[in-house]
Design an enzyme around this catalytic site. Structure first.
Site, PDB file in Angstrom:
ATOM      1  N   SER A 174       0.791  -1.231   0.000  1.00  0.00           N
ATOM      2  CA  SER A 174       0.000   0.000   0.000  1.00  0.00           C
ATOM      3  C   SER A 174       0.823   1.280   0.000  1.00  0.00           C
ATOM      4  CB  SER A 174      -0.948  -0.002   1.194  1.00  0.00           C
ATOM      5  OG  SER A 174      -0.220  -0.152   2.392  1.00  0.00           O
ATOM      6  N   HIS A 216      -5.667  -3.459  -2.473  1.00  0.00           N
ATOM      7  CA  HIS A 216      -5.370  -2.538  -3.581  1.00  0.00           C
ATOM      8  C   HIS A 216      -5.307  -3.258  -4.932  1.00  0.00           C
ATOM      9  CE1 HIS A 216      -4.530   0.884  -0.940  1.00  0.00           C
ATOM     10  NE2 HIS A 216      -4.038  -0.033  -0.122  1.00  0.00           N
ATOM     11  N   LYS A 247     -11.888   0.696  -1.710  1.00  0.00           N
ATOM     12  CA  LYS A 247     -10.884   1.362  -2.530  1.00  0.00           C
ATOM     13  C   LYS A 247     -11.405   1.451  -3.973  1.00  0.00           C
ATOM     14  CE  LYS A 247      -7.394   0.546   0.865  1.00  0.00           C
ATOM     15  NZ  LYS A 247      -8.322   0.289   1.973  1.00  0.00           N
TER      16      LYS A 247
HETATM   17  C1  LIG Z   1      -3.190  -3.488   2.230  1.00  0.00           C
HETATM   18  C2  LIG Z   1      -4.349  -2.996   3.044  1.00  0.00           C
HETATM   19  N1  LIG Z   1      -5.060  -3.877   3.759  1.00  0.00           N
HETATM   20  C3  LIG Z   1      -6.104  -3.495   4.496  1.00  0.00           C
HETATM   21  C4  LIG Z   1      -6.505  -2.181   4.539  1.00  0.00           C
HETATM   22  C5  LIG Z   1      -7.675  -1.789   5.392  1.00  0.00           C
HETATM   23  O1  LIG Z   1      -8.819  -1.666   4.607  1.00  0.00           O
HETATM   24  P1  LIG Z   1     -10.015  -0.749   5.097  1.00  0.00           P
HETATM   25  O2  LIG Z   1      -9.617   0.652   4.787  1.00  0.00           O
HETATM   26  O3  LIG Z   1     -11.201  -1.221   4.320  1.00  0.00           O
HETATM   27  O4  LIG Z   1     -10.162  -0.968   6.560  1.00  0.00           O
HETATM   28  C6  LIG Z   1      -5.818  -1.233   3.794  1.00  0.00           C
HETATM   29  C7  LIG Z   1      -6.277   0.166   3.741  1.00  0.00           C
HETATM   30  O5  LIG Z   1      -5.887   1.074   4.287  1.00  0.00           O
HETATM   31  C8  LIG Z   1      -4.694  -1.638   3.051  1.00  0.00           C
HETATM   32  O6  LIG Z   1      -3.974  -0.744   2.368  1.00  0.00           O
END
Ligand SMILES: Cc1ncc(COP(=O)(O)O)c(C=O)c1O
Length: 388
Positions: A174, A216, A247
């Site tokens: 991310s 992502h 996202k």
């Molecule tokens: C790789 C990854 N996993 C999980 C999440 C968490 O997702 P959410 O924003 O739906 O809680 C994110 C987001 O920030 C992320 O980038």
């Protein structure tokens, strides 16, 4: 006590502040009364303001009300929840799927449900915080391997005795925008890169479960289907895929997709699923509509990747260090926190929103740019011009 903590953060230029927006429309955002070109959003396909999503949510709001009132197991779900789960399972080609309240809560609940005392978790050093927290909540021992280093992973898998082995990884990282090495190469020809095994091959060889965080990758890689599809790999009973609606799908919430047995186990053991109120039906309706769009509309995805190429090549031409980015997440990696804060502030002065990401979220400070299908060529040129 807290005053001291805060002073320490301030001294190191690490104080975080919340900047709420007062409107949203595609690639623009209004913060503090000023409109900015937004290069900080994960709304990769620009679906969050899509009229079809808004209409579906409004319809469900009228038919199902706002709050869910209870957890899924206590009757807080709706016909739409089941419909979305069936849709995700068929989209991902798995036997079943389960809605989770967010990506964070999915990782914090699923990892401890599939790994416990006596087990070993193998985790990429750059995994998302929610995977790290999920691993900590499990009572398994976590072994961290160097970022995307499958040789290191193999060494650990080979030398770690454990009842069960579970490999957990982001599929698109991310903060760096690079892609996990799921599939290896077996090429032995001279002049080609050294052959290596991918994570998928290693899990097969060492009998490990693979937990893939496609937050992502969903809607972005593999024609929108995610990382397995990107690598032309099939879902297997020993793989659990997590994806988010928050996202590229422009909505909110997350899912786990896997075999019917795996999903039934999660229903019975993932604490963040069992002990939390179900996602509101209006949010589920918007996610359903987003699935419909990405199933049919390939133009948005094409636009996203064209925009990504335009921004990436522009940044390269300007000589920025973009790390190993291969996706619409493109970092500009810098030497120091003050330097990255200064750049972010100068861009803000030019009407461009690109916040600085600092330790402890990342080791090397950076601007984390994310480009979407909603950006126009003029938007991208404006960013490149300001950076020049
Ligand atoms: C790789 C990854 N996993 C999980 C999440 C968490 O997702 P959410 O924003 O739906 O809680 C994110 C987001 O920030 C992320 O980038």
């Amino acid at each position: 006590m807290f005053e001291e903590y805060l002073k320490m953060l301030e001294k190191n230029a690490l104080i975080r502040t919340i900047r709420d927006r007062t409107s949203a429309r595609g690639a623009r955002t209004v913060i503090g009364g000023r409109e900015y070109l937004n290069f900080a959003s994960n709304d990769y396909l620009g679906l969050s303001a899509h009229p079809a999503l808004l209409k579906a949510a409004t319809r469900a709001l009228e038919s199902h009300g706002m709050g869910s009132g209870a957890s899924r197991l206590l009757g807080g779900g709706s016909d739409l929840h089941g419909e979305l789960e069936a849709r995700v399972a068929s989209f991902k080609g798995t036997g079943a799927a389960l809605l989770m309240n967010s990506g964070y809560s999915a990782n914090a609940g699923i990892v401890p449900a599939i790994a416990s005392e006596g087990d070993a978790i193998f985790s990429d050093e750059l995994n998302h915080a929610s995977l790290i927290d999920g691993s900590r909540l499990s009572r398994a021992v976590t072994h961290i391997y160097r970022h995307r280093d499958t040789e290191h992973l193999e060494e650990l898998l080979k030398n770690t005795p454990a009842r069960r082995k579970i490999v957990v990884t982001d599929s698109v990282f991310s903060m760096d925008g690079d892609i996990v090495s799921l599939k290896g190469t077996r090429s032995q020809f001279k002049g080609t890169p050294a052959p290596f095994k991918g994570i998928y091959d290693l899990c097969l060889e060492y009998g490990a479960v693979l937990y893939l965080d496609d937050a992502h990758a969903t809607g972005v890689l593999g024609g929108g289907k995610g990382s397995l599809e990107h690598f032309s790999l099939r879902p297997e009973p020993w793989i659990i895929q997590m994806g988010t609606f928050s996202k590229a799908l422009g909505s909110f919430g997350a899912f786990a997709a896997g075999s019917p047995d795996a999903i039934e186990w999660l229903i019975n053991s993932a604490r963040s699923f069992i002990y939390s109120t179900a996602i509101p039906a209006c949010v589920v309706a918007a996610s359903l509509e987003a699935m419909e769009i990405i199933d049919k509309d390939t133009i948005l995805l094409e636009r996203l990747w064209n925009n990504r190429e335009r921004l990436f090549s522009g940044l390269k031409a300007l000589g920025f260090d973009t790390g190993e980015s291969e996706t619409p997440i493109i970092p500009i990696i810098m030497e120091s926190v003050p330097e990255v804060l200064r750049l972010s502030e100068r861009l803000a002065a030019e009407g461009i929103y690109a916040p600085a990401i600092r330790p402890p979220t990342v080791k090397a400070p950076r601007l984390r740019l994310s480009v979407t299908a909603a950006h126009t060529t003029e938007d991208i040129n404006a960013l490149l011009e300001a950076l020049r």
